[in-house]
Design a protein around this motif. Structure first.
Motif, PDB file in Angstrom:
ATOM      1  N   PRO B 112       0.820  -1.225   0.000  1.00  0.00           N
ATOM      2  CA  PRO B 112       0.000   0.000   0.000  1.00  0.00           C
ATOM      3  C   PRO B 112       0.852   1.272   0.000  1.00  0.00           C
ATOM      4  O   PRO B 112       0.436   2.292  -0.538  1.00  0.00           O
ATOM      5  CB  PRO B 112      -0.838  -0.118   1.276  1.00  0.00           C
ATOM      6  CG  PRO B 112      -0.170  -1.159   2.115  1.00  0.00           C
ATOM      7  CD  PRO B 112       0.542  -2.066   1.168  1.00  0.00           C
ATOM      8  N   ARG B 119      -4.709   7.150  -6.328  1.00  0.00           N
ATOM      9  CA  ARG B 119      -5.499   5.942  -6.604  1.00  0.00           C
ATOM     10  C   ARG B 119      -6.370   5.579  -5.401  1.00  0.00           C
ATOM     11  O   ARG B 119      -7.498   5.117  -5.544  1.00  0.00           O
ATOM     12  CB  ARG B 119      -4.575   4.759  -6.934  1.00  0.00           C
ATOM     13  CG  ARG B 119      -4.154   4.735  -8.400  1.00  0.00           C
ATOM     14  CD  ARG B 119      -3.165   3.617  -8.659  1.00  0.00           C
ATOM     15  NE  ARG B 119      -3.771   2.293  -8.644  1.00  0.00           N
ATOM     16  CZ  ARG B 119      -3.073   1.161  -8.464  1.00  0.00           C
ATOM     17  NH1 ARG B 119      -1.764   1.213  -8.267  1.00  0.00           N
ATOM     18  NH2 ARG B 119      -3.667  -0.006  -8.483  1.00  0.00           N
ATOM     19  N   LYS B 120      -5.832   5.788  -4.216  1.00  0.00           N
ATOM     20  CA  LYS B 120      -6.596   5.492  -2.999  1.00  0.00           C
ATOM     21  C   LYS B 120      -7.791   6.432  -2.904  1.00  0.00           C
ATOM     22  O   LYS B 120      -8.908   6.025  -2.575  1.00  0.00           O
ATOM     23  CB  LYS B 120      -5.702   5.633  -1.757  1.00  0.00           C
ATOM     24  CG  LYS B 120      -4.500   4.682  -1.757  1.00  0.00           C
ATOM     25  CD  LYS B 120      -3.583   4.921  -0.557  1.00  0.00           C
ATOM     26  CE  LYS B 120      -2.326   4.067  -0.659  1.00  0.00           C
ATOM     27  NZ  LYS B 120      -1.346   4.361   0.407  1.00  0.00           N
ATOM     28  N   TYR B 145     -10.899   4.754   4.293  1.00  0.00           N
ATOM     29  CA  TYR B 145      -9.834   3.860   3.823  1.00  0.00           C
ATOM     30  C   TYR B 145      -8.655   4.008   4.773  1.00  0.00           C
ATOM     31  O   TYR B 145      -8.348   5.119   5.220  1.00  0.00           O
ATOM     32  CB  TYR B 145      -9.398   4.250   2.403  1.00  0.00           C
ATOM     33  CG  TYR B 145      -8.097   3.578   2.003  1.00  0.00           C
ATOM     34  CD1 TYR B 145      -8.111   2.310   1.438  1.00  0.00           C
ATOM     35  CD2 TYR B 145      -6.866   4.185   2.257  1.00  0.00           C
ATOM     36  CE1 TYR B 145      -6.927   1.662   1.132  1.00  0.00           C
ATOM     37  CE2 TYR B 145      -5.682   3.541   1.955  1.00  0.00           C
ATOM     38  CZ  TYR B 145      -5.710   2.283   1.382  1.00  0.00           C
ATOM     39  OH  TYR B 145      -4.538   1.641   1.100  1.00  0.00           O
ATOM     40  N   ASP B 147      -4.532   2.323   5.563  1.00  0.00           N
ATOM     41  CA  ASP B 147      -3.497   1.300   5.465  1.00  0.00           C
ATOM     42  C   ASP B 147      -2.394   1.626   6.456  1.00  0.00           C
ATOM     43  O   ASP B 147      -2.262   2.765   6.901  1.00  0.00           O
ATOM     44  CB  ASP B 147      -2.964   1.138   4.027  1.00  0.00           C
ATOM     45  CG  ASP B 147      -2.308   2.394   3.476  1.00  0.00           C
ATOM     46  OD1 ASP B 147      -1.450   2.974   4.169  1.00  0.00           O
ATOM     47  OD2 ASP B 147      -2.639   2.781   2.336  1.00  0.00           O
ATOM     48  N   CYS B 169      -4.466  -3.396   4.995  1.00  0.00           N
ATOM     49  CA  CYS B 169      -5.339  -2.446   4.302  1.00  0.00           C
ATOM     50  C   CYS B 169      -6.764  -2.700   4.748  1.00  0.00           C
ATOM     51  O   CYS B 169      -7.138  -3.850   4.988  1.00  0.00           O
ATOM     52  CB  CYS B 169      -5.335  -2.695   2.792  1.00  0.00           C
ATOM     53  SG  CYS B 169      -3.844  -2.223   1.977  1.00  0.00           S
ATOM     54  N   LEU B 171     -11.054  -1.100   4.211  1.00  0.00           N
ATOM     55  CA  LEU B 171     -12.007  -0.145   3.673  1.00  0.00           C
ATOM     56  C   LEU B 171     -13.314  -0.348   4.426  1.00  0.00           C
ATOM     57  O   LEU B 171     -13.791  -1.473   4.537  1.00  0.00           O
ATOM     58  CB  LEU B 171     -12.206  -0.401   2.174  1.00  0.00           C
ATOM     59  CG  LEU B 171     -13.092   0.586   1.433  1.00  0.00           C
ATOM     60  CD1 LEU B 171     -12.375   1.928   1.256  1.00  0.00           C
ATOM     61  CD2 LEU B 171     -13.471   0.034   0.066  1.00  0.00           C
ATOM     62  N   TRP B 196      -2.649  -3.878  -1.669  1.00  0.00           N
ATOM     63  CA  TRP B 196      -3.711  -3.253  -2.456  1.00  0.00           C
ATOM     64  C   TRP B 196      -4.488  -4.283  -3.280  1.00  0.00           C
ATOM     65  O   TRP B 196      -5.627  -4.047  -3.674  1.00  0.00           O
ATOM     66  CB  TRP B 196      -3.054  -2.205  -3.358  1.00  0.00           C
ATOM     67  CG  TRP B 196      -3.980  -1.381  -4.161  1.00  0.00           C
ATOM     68  CD1 TRP B 196      -4.212  -1.494  -5.502  1.00  0.00           C
ATOM     69  CD2 TRP B 196      -4.809  -0.298  -3.706  1.00  0.00           C
ATOM     70  NE1 TRP B 196      -5.129  -0.551  -5.904  1.00  0.00           N
ATOM     71  CE2 TRP B 196      -5.508   0.187  -4.824  1.00  0.00           C
ATOM     72  CE3 TRP B 196      -5.017   0.290  -2.444  1.00  0.00           C
ATOM     73  CZ2 TRP B 196      -6.415   1.259  -4.741  1.00  0.00           C
ATOM     74  CZ3 TRP B 196      -5.907   1.341  -2.356  1.00  0.00           C
ATOM     75  CH2 TRP B 196      -6.595   1.822  -3.488  1.00  0.00           C
TER      76      TRP B 196
END
Lengths: 448, 467
Positions: B112, B119-120, B145, B147, B169, B171, B196
């Protein structure tokens, strides 16, 4: 610890560096030293001493927020911190209400510091924990196991600096002592606890903590389930405080503005029984939730939330206040230096009534005196729905008759607030939240 | 590596010379990224670093502990002396440090910290839109989100030296729906000891839609019923029940202090013969996975209950030492600020033989739990509760209507003994487990099981109508 001046200079340096790069900036710095003593069976089980510090940097550039934190105060790390916060501000959404508070005229002078605590030898603090355990064991021979018994203290310093000119610092002390224990009778075991937090060492009362822990366990011996029914429920102050903590997020203006509060659009309406008056008061001398200023340097205040059941308003920080064109209530709160300010309560409590808890119980023919709930963290603060494991003592003909365990209570917090029909005179704080004994006219109790 | 092997030896030696019979140092650096989206806005993008060291010294059953954020050798030596002095006198000793081999390798495909923050942020925004498009009654979506990369160095006076990296990670999607009168919420989470790539393996947009559909459906759902009834827990419901009803009570610290209903029951039948319970941190990619625990003990799979018989407890170094045995590799801590204690990792009931659809067909009425939320247990009495995040009435062996939130409350040993059906499926869920004020990531799972009777904390029919 570094000196106060060194910390003030450090926070200012970070803010100035970020400001020089074209951002409005705010540094929030905490440094603390703590001690914890755990004893068991009159022996020291563990002793922990610690130093901790950290700084969170919030900045605003073109309406965008950036945030970064570190606990490494080397100049290179602090430089990196500023770059990271700037970088993070590139990807957040601009919002015109992202603003920092301007400096205030003055801050209230609230006593928060115990002059004596640091000089009191560790052996006295160990002795205090041991006295709690002795008191608990002496209360009843069936108190046989200590789960944990401890004393803890923290001495801390908070600095807020922002590029609009706020530069503020305060220091505080906090100490606490607790016991978690088990009473045994035959095959049966029941748990009890007693605890107390205070700003001042001399206010901790080992006798009270120990006896309360023992009493809570012993009175539950012989507990049985009851059958499913609806009945009046009396919440002891500890359980009432759990409900208040569950309610608190709904009184945050942020929750209201985001459509996440069940009080949205209810200001001026009757949201609770006329017997209830609820305050948030950051100014109480020595209060665990007291401080001269909040997490962004705004002076704290006393805010009415519910007066005789009528909703008065919500708790604000600078962002939510800007959104409504009003002023902050000084309720910006930080979980730690690792996160930007949200909204939180200071000293949050229900005003006491005139009846003693015994008077409240005496009026009930059949009902549940609720002394412990389980799973409060699973209750939903947005919908207000709760369903909890519960234990307590069954009330018969105005007397505490027999212990009850393993049942569940369910309902909605609004229904509970509206159905409170008795308020006790025994306001008790657990940490920064306080409540007297409350009677709720009726709740569903699920049993066998 | 934060310090040379020599420096670590010097710190441990300083502790032992001052006091105690065992010394340990745990050094940690944790870099995190958190992104939050609410009100259609990326409200927060936080990065940060935590680093510090905890020094633990033991003498018999006594522990002295200290921690600091100052990672300088001299600071740590004086902290080690200060901590150890509590347990004086000590004895100088020669130390040799060796690195135990890792029991398992975890493959991280895309770290991550190598993924561009953009992108995150984009993922979070897409998830937000997906949930909002489901229904106009979706009034708010909160996406979080996170990480973290945690690097640890652990060394102790028994000669263990471990350097490890843990990478996680997650979400979290919360959807709030309202019809103007009432508000309901639903939540979905994805997470693991993974990179990821987890977001390619589990579709975050589908998860967002599931949460949105459930929040909306709950608006018209009646409240759950109240009282005792049969309950089927679906394999996809997660393992909160086994975590609470049994797992905590098998932690050796609670067992040794006589704080568990399972104290002194090794070798005894404590559950139905259909029940086998396992704790396994070596499973790749689960939220509670690790190679070494926070005391440097290699991770291992532990069978706790086998066909109803209690076989083993979960040990850390201190509890194992008290019994003169080896740790099971379950000594965990939230961070350098905490002493390690026995904790679960990934805990689950092993799958049985029944097909889940047969279990449902054979159950005329009751409640089917499709998703569990949080829970809590009193290990002394065994009484536990856990939240039903998604539950349906069972009517004539078929899935009936969705009902609104309730908790199930029962007694661990009682419930484990009466489970009468165990399915051949297995579904994992993730969570953060709290004990003694410390939160650690855990996984839990179970097959579809049936409990013939348990108390559902719902509402009586007359009240149900009022709402």
């Amino acid at each position: 610890m570094k000196s106060e001046k060194e910390y003030i200079d450090l926070a200012r340096g970070v803010v100035e560096r970020a400001h020089a790069k074209g951002a409005l900036a705010e540094a929030f710095l905490v440094a603390e030293e703590s001690l914890e003593v755990e004893i068991r069976d009159q022996e020291i089980e563990a002793l922990t001493q610690a130093q901790e510090r950290g700084l969170g940097l919030r900045l605003i550039r073109e309406g965008r927020l950036g945030f970064a934190f570190t606990d490494d105060f080397n100049p290179a790390s602090l430089e990196e911190l500023v770059e990271e916060a700037l970088e993070n501000s590139r990807l957040t959404t601009p919002d015109e209400y992202n603003v920092l508070p301007p400096p205030s005229q003055e801050y209230p002078d609230i006593p928060l510091w115990d002059q004596e605590i640091e000089a009191i030898p560790v052996k006295d603090k160990i002795e205090l924990a041991m006295e709690i355990e002795r008191q608990a064991r002496a209360y009843d021979p069936r108190v046989k196991i200590t789960e944990s018994c401890s004393y803890s203290e923290t001495r801390y310093l908070v600095v807020v600096n922002n590029s609009l000119g706020i530069e503020a610092l305060y220091r505080g002390t906090q100490c606490g002592a607790s016991i978690y224990l088990v009473a045994l009778e035959g095959e049966e075991a029941q748990t009890g606890f007693g605890f107390m937090y205070n700003r001042y060492y001399r206010n901790l009362d080992p006798v009270k903590i120990g006896r309360e822990g023992a009493q809570r366990a012993v009175r539950m011996l012989g507990a049985r389930r009851i059958s499913t029914r609806r009945a009046p429920v009396v919440l002891d102050p500890y359980v009432a405080v759990s409900f208040l903590e569950f309610l608190a997020p709904a009184l945050s203006a942020e929750a209201v503005q985001k459509g996440k509060s069940l009080f949205r659009g209810k200001v001026g309406h009757q949201v609770a029984s006329p017997a209830l008056t609820l305050w948030d008061d950051g100014l109480i001398p020595g209060g665990i939730g007291s401080s001269p200023f909040d997490g962004e340097g705004v002076p704290t205040q006393r805010t009415p939330l519910v007066l005789k059941g009528e909703l008065q308003g919500f708790l604000h920080n600078t962002y939510t206040a800007a959104k409504e064109g009003r002023s902050s209530t000084g309720n910006a709160s930080r979980a730690s230096f690792k996160s930007p300010p949200r909204i939180g309560t200071t000293n949050f409590y229900l005003e006491p009534g005139i009846l003693s808890p015994e008077d409240i119980i005496r009026e009930i023919n059949e009902g549940l005196y609720l002394t412990e709930v389980m799973g409060m963290h699973t209750a939903n603060p947005i919908s207000g729905d709760f369903s909890l494991g519960a234990s307590g003592i069954w009330i018969e003909k105005g007397e505490l008759a027999r212990p009850v365990r393993g049942v569940a209570i369910a309902g909605n917090i609004i229904e509970v607030l509206k159905n409170v029909d008795r308020v006790g005179n025994d306001l008790t704080f657990y940490g920064s939240t306080g409540s007297p004994t409350l009677r709720v006219a009726g709740l569903t109790i699920s049993g066998s | 590596m934060f310090f040379s092997e020599d420096a670590l030896r010097e710190i441990l030696a300083a502790a032992l010379a001052a006091g105690g019979d065992f010394a340990e140092i745990f050094i940690e650096r944790r870099d995190i990224t958190n992104i939050s989206c609410e009100d259609n806005k990326i409200e927060g993008l936080i990065t940060g670093r935590d680093q510090g060291a905890g020094i633990r010294v033991l003498k018999g059953d006594k522990t002295a502990y200290g921690y600091t954020t100052h990672l300088h050798k001299e600071t740590l030596i004086s902290l080690a002396q200060e901590v150890a002095r509590v347990l004086a006198p000590g004895q100088a000793r020669e130390l040799v440090l060796t690195r135990p081999p890792s029991p398992v390798e975890f493959v991280i495909k895309e770290r991550p910290d190598q993924v561009e923050v953009k992108r995150k942020v984009d993922l979070v925004l897409q998830v937000n839109s997906a949930a909002r498009q489901v229904d106009p009654r979706v009034v708010q979506v909160v996406v979080g989100y996170g990480d973290g990369v945690q690097q640890v160095t652990i060394a102790n006076s028994e000669g263990v030296l471990v350097e490890d990296e843990r990478l996680r990670c997650r979400l979290v999607i919360q959807v709030i729906a309202s019809d103007g009168q009432i508000i309901q919420t639903a939540m979905e989470t994805i997470g693991g000891h993974k990179g990821w790539e987890i977001f390619q393996e589990v579709d975050p947009l589908e998860k967002a839609c599931q949460a949105a559909r459930r929040a909306v459906a709950l608006l018209t759902a009646p409240p759950a019923p109240a009282g005792k009834m049969p309950v089927i827990m679906s394999g996809e419901a997660g393992g909160t029940m086994i975590h609470e009803a049994c797992g905590h009570g098998l932690e050796a610290d609670l067992v040794q202090k006589q704080l568990s209903v399972y104290s002194g029951k090794k070798g005894q039948m404590v559950a139905s013969p259909l029940i086998t319970v396992i704790d396994d941190p070596t499973l790749p990619g689960k939220y509670g996975s690790y190679r070494f625990d926070d005391e440097g003990t290699p991770a291992q799979r532990t069978v706790l209950i086998e066909k109803g018989v209690l076989k083993e407890y979960l040990y850390d170094y201190l509890t194992a030492r008290k019994e003169g045995r080896a740790s099971t590799g379950n000594g965990r801590r939230e961070s350098y600020q905490y002493r390690p204690i026995p904790r679960m990792s990934n805990t689950f009931i092993a799958p049985g033989e029944d097909r889940p659809e047969d279990i449902l067909r054979d159950t005329p009425h009751g409640l089917l739990v499709k998703r569990m939320g949080g829970g809590q247990v009193n290990t002394v009495t065994g009484d536990f509760v856990f939240e039903v995040a998604e539950g349906y009435l069972i009517q004539g062996g078929q899935l009936g209507p969705l009902v609104r939130g309730a908790t199930l409350t029962g007694n661990g040993p009682e419930v484990l003994k009466i489970i009468d059906r165990v399915g051949n499926d297995l579904g994992f869920a993730l969570g953060v487990c709290g004990k003694d004020g410390q939160g650690v990531p855990v996984g839990d799972a179970q097959p579809t099981i049936r409990i013939p009777e348990i108390i559902v904390g719902g509402l009586l029919p007359e009240e149900g109508k009022k709402q």
